[in-house]
Design an enzyme around this catalytic site. Structure first.
Site, short mmCIF file in Angstrom:
data_model
loop_
_atom_site.label_atom_id
_atom_site.label_comp_id
_atom_site.label_asym_id
_atom_site.label_seq_id
_atom_site.Cartn_x
_atom_site.Cartn_y
_atom_site.Cartn_z
N GLU A 6 -15.94 -6.58 -4.52
CA GLU A 6 -16.33 -5.21 -4.82
C GLU A 6 -16.88 -5.23 -6.24
OE1 GLU A 6 -14.74 -0.78 -5.95
OE2 GLU A 6 -13.51 -2.55 -6.23
N HIS B 263 -23.63 3.83 0.58
CA HIS B 263 -22.78 5.02 0.69
C HIS B 263 -23.33 6.16 -0.16
CE1 HIS B 263 -19.74 7.58 -1.26
NE2 HIS B 263 -19.26 7.71 -0.03
N HIS B 264 -23.66 5.86 -1.42
CA HIS B 264 -24.10 6.91 -2.34
C HIS B 264 -25.37 7.59 -1.83
CE1 HIS B 264 -21.02 5.24 -4.68
NE2 HIS B 264 -21.71 4.56 -5.57
N GLN C 181 -14.13 6.00 -2.30
CA GLN C 181 -15.06 7.12 -2.20
C GLN C 181 -14.40 8.38 -1.64
OE1 GLN C 181 -17.67 6.70 -3.81
NE2 GLN C 181 -17.57 4.47 -3.98
N GLY D 87 -10.66 8.71 -2.11
CA GLY D 87 -9.53 8.94 -3.02
C GLY D 87 -9.93 9.27 -4.43
N ASP E 276 -11.06 -6.99 -5.88
CA ASP E 276 -11.24 -5.64 -6.41
C ASP E 276 -12.03 -5.65 -7.71
OD1 ASP E 276 -10.51 -2.73 -6.61
OD2 ASP E 276 -9.48 -3.45 -8.40
N ALA E 277 -13.00 -4.75 -7.82
CA ALA E 277 -13.69 -4.41 -9.06
C ALA E 277 -13.97 -5.61 -9.97
CB ALA E 277 -12.89 -3.34 -9.81
#
Length: 612
Positions: A301, A329-330, A396, A398, A264-265
């Site tokens: 990510e 996605h964006h 994207q 939540g 994550d991140a």
């Protein structure tokens, strides 16, 4: 499946000779194990360097315990395998060797073959448990999925949480089914031919129940993250932190037979040491993979668009196997919805959508108006199999005020177009639970903290976050149980119109992805992208094993007539998102042939032709 030689050396490890305890506590003078409940035993530990170690037959599997530091602080085990009474209760000794695995013949899934289904354990089924997911595995196999990705399952406060507030990285959430339930799920997945990807959080730990400060300097104030203090990966005493994290990664892969980790991140991980923690972790995982003889992957990510993440170590990178490509996605969402709030302000042009198909990253060094600086690096030399793309995921969806899905703003035609764009892209596709049949349930952020001050802080933080995006409307209460219940999937929709038609279309796309060599083997060398800017049509030609496919994506609201590119000859239509079986208005059926001349594309449609 080969048994690993690696063994976890932290926490409580039972054996016939007694339970061995080992805890990292470099600043403590004394540490003892104190039995909880009916086990009133005390075991003083002796120091070995920065660790305290001891063994006793008084503690057996099932017994509960805490550590007593310097005779004053009674705390759970940082490497607890089980927290039966929650994050504030005692830890429990667990025998992780007693499970009867049935996956001896499991050989894993190659990275190229990943078709990932991300899910949240608590809302995927009404029961919200590992065991309940097992009942859905046959459905996922028939859908065409090759891997499930579990949002974080490390023990978190309460029973309702996304999982990123976990504070016991070694203990599967007790309300989900704990260690036994997770093993049963992974074993069942392998029997069905499904890999398991686990989302792990190494950039922070949640605030409630986080007792790590009492043991050692796990955190540092030299850096700040969106979640507070950074994890101490490069300061004094950081060797113990690095060992704790790398051991956690290997723990999931060995003791639970997990196939891949999603980190994550990683933009919240700060490490300026000569050997970055990401490289150290990836190298340890790949060494384990070699020993076990099956693929084990590390997927990141990242908000950085930094290709070094997936660049091999011998070329100066960290050597991770793949990373999420948020730009895809964006670009897709901003173009189709017209949204320009927050980071969507960097996107919206058709040309950016074309770049996303060609390169994965849209920003590879250009100026970002949102960030007010140059952003990203080029993925031109990175194989497409190293990038995961999606139209929806937990973040994207939540990280919107009401957790609304794409179906709330896109038409049915647009949803099918989006599905085709992701699944037929040159990259690895990921979908979010329920996406495949147009689940209308939102997926807002939810928690169940026991600290009222923390609950107020979470509510305030959500309001402030959305204020920067200028999003309007009421924000569901993150602490409210109704917010959590609203996120549960309605599986009965799969058999109802129009959901069942969208589901059938996803199945067909996944079938093409698995069976056709040009789609199954992502390669830049075999992929050509042509853009018709005025018509807003993107054409992708993909070739492999002497087979050529032409995929046409009409992102406009009007019909478009365009020449069919590719080698001269006749082409047979394999699928058209505008066809009636998928819920479209109608088009020539699959099997229709066309020459390299004009073909007609319905508004917001995707069509695939194969050269005969």
């Amino acid at each position: 499946m080969t048994a690993p030689s690696w063994q976890l050396d932290l926490g409580a490890t039972p054996s016939p000779a007694g339970t061995r305890f080992r805890v990292w506590a470099p600043r403590a003078k004394t540490v003892s194990v104190i039995g909880a409940g009916e086990t009133a035993h005390e075991l003083p530990l002796h120091r070995e360097g920065e660790y305290f170690v001891g063994q006793s037959t008084d503690f057996r599997a099932g017994d509960r315990y805490r550590y007593l530091l310097d005779g004053t602080l009674l705390r759970p085990d940082p490497a607890s395998r089980c927290q039966p009474e929650g994050v504030h209760g005692p830890s429990q000794v667990v025998d992780l060797t007693g499970f009867a695995w049935s996956d001896a013949d499991w050989r894993g899934i190659d990275l190229t073959d990943l078709i990932t289904y991300e899910l949240h354990v608590g809302t995927f089924t009404p029961a919200g448990t590992f065991a309940a997911i097992i009942e859905e595995l046959e459905y996922l196999v028939e859908l065409g999925i090759t891997a499930i990705e579990l949002m974080p399952v490390g023990q978190f406060p309460g029973s309702r949480n996304w999982g990123y507030d976990g504070v016991y990285p070694y203990a599967p959430q007790h309300s989900y089914g704990g260690h036994a339930g997770l093993k049963q799920l992974v074993d069942a997945c392998h029997r069905k031919g499904l890999a398991v990807v686990l989302d792990v959080v190494y950039n922070h730990l949640g605030p409630e129940g986080n007792y790590l400060h009492a043991f050692a300097p796990y955190f540092t104030d030299r850096y700040r993250t969106p979640w507070g203090e950074a994890v101490n990966f490069d300061g004094p005493y950081s060797d113990g932190v690095r060992h704790y994290v790398v051991a956690n990664a290997l723990h999931w892969l060995t003791e639970y037979h997990v196939d891949a980790l999603r980190l994550d991140a990683i933009h919240g991980i700060f490490d300026f040491s000569p050997r970055h923690i990401l490289r150290e972790l990836a190298e340890a995982v790949h060494e384990l993979s070699e020993e076990l003889g099956r693929p084990l992957q590390v997927i990141a990510e990242s908000d950085l668009n930094d290709v070094r993440t997936i660049t091999p170590v011998d070329r100066g990178g960290h050597g991770l196997d793949a990373q999420w490509a948020d730009d895809f996605h964006h670009a897709l969402r901003a173009f189709l919805t017209g949204e320009r709030q927050g980071y969507y302000g960097d996107f919206g042009a058709f040309s950016q959508l074309v770049t996303a198909f060609r390169e994965g990253f849209v920003y590879s060094g250009q100026y970002s108006p949102f960030r007010k600086r140059r952003h990203g690096s080029s993925t031109a030399t990175a194989p497409p199999r190293q990038l995961l793309v999606f139209a929806q995921n937990h973040d994207q969806i939540g990280n919107r005020p009401r957790g609304d899905r794409l179906g709330a703003v896109l038409t049915a035609d647009q949803l099918r177009l989006v599905a085709a764009a992701v699944i037929l892209s040159p990259y690895l596709p990921l979908i979010f639970m329920g996406e495949e049949y147009g689940e209308p349930a939102p997926f807002p952020y939810f928690v169940s903290h026991g600290d009222s001050a923390l609950v107020d802080a979470v509510r305030r933080g959500r309001r402030e976050e959305f204020a920067t995006f200028a999003w309007q409307g009421e924000i569901p209460d993150p602490q409210g149980e109704a917010t959590f219940r609203a996120a549960r999937l309605d599986r009965t929709l799969r058999d109802r119109e129009p959901h069942c038609r969208l589901l059938a279309f996803y199945r067909e796309l996944f079938r093409l992805r698995r069976e056709l060599p040009p789609l199954r083997r992502p390669s830049r060398a075999g992929t050509g992208i042509t853009a018709f800017g005025r018509e807003q049509v993107l054409v992708m030609v993909r070739s492999a094993d002497a087979e050529t496919l032409v995929c046409l994506f009409n992102f406009s609201a009007g019909e478009q007539a365009l020449p069919l590119p590719g080698p001269a000859g006749r082409y047979r239509k394999l699928v058209d998102s505008a066809a009636e079986p998928w819920g479209g208005a109608g088009s020539p059926a699959a099997g229709h042939t066309a020459a390299t001349a004009l073909v007609l594309l319905a508004p917001f449609s995707a069509v695939v032709y194969r050269k005969e």
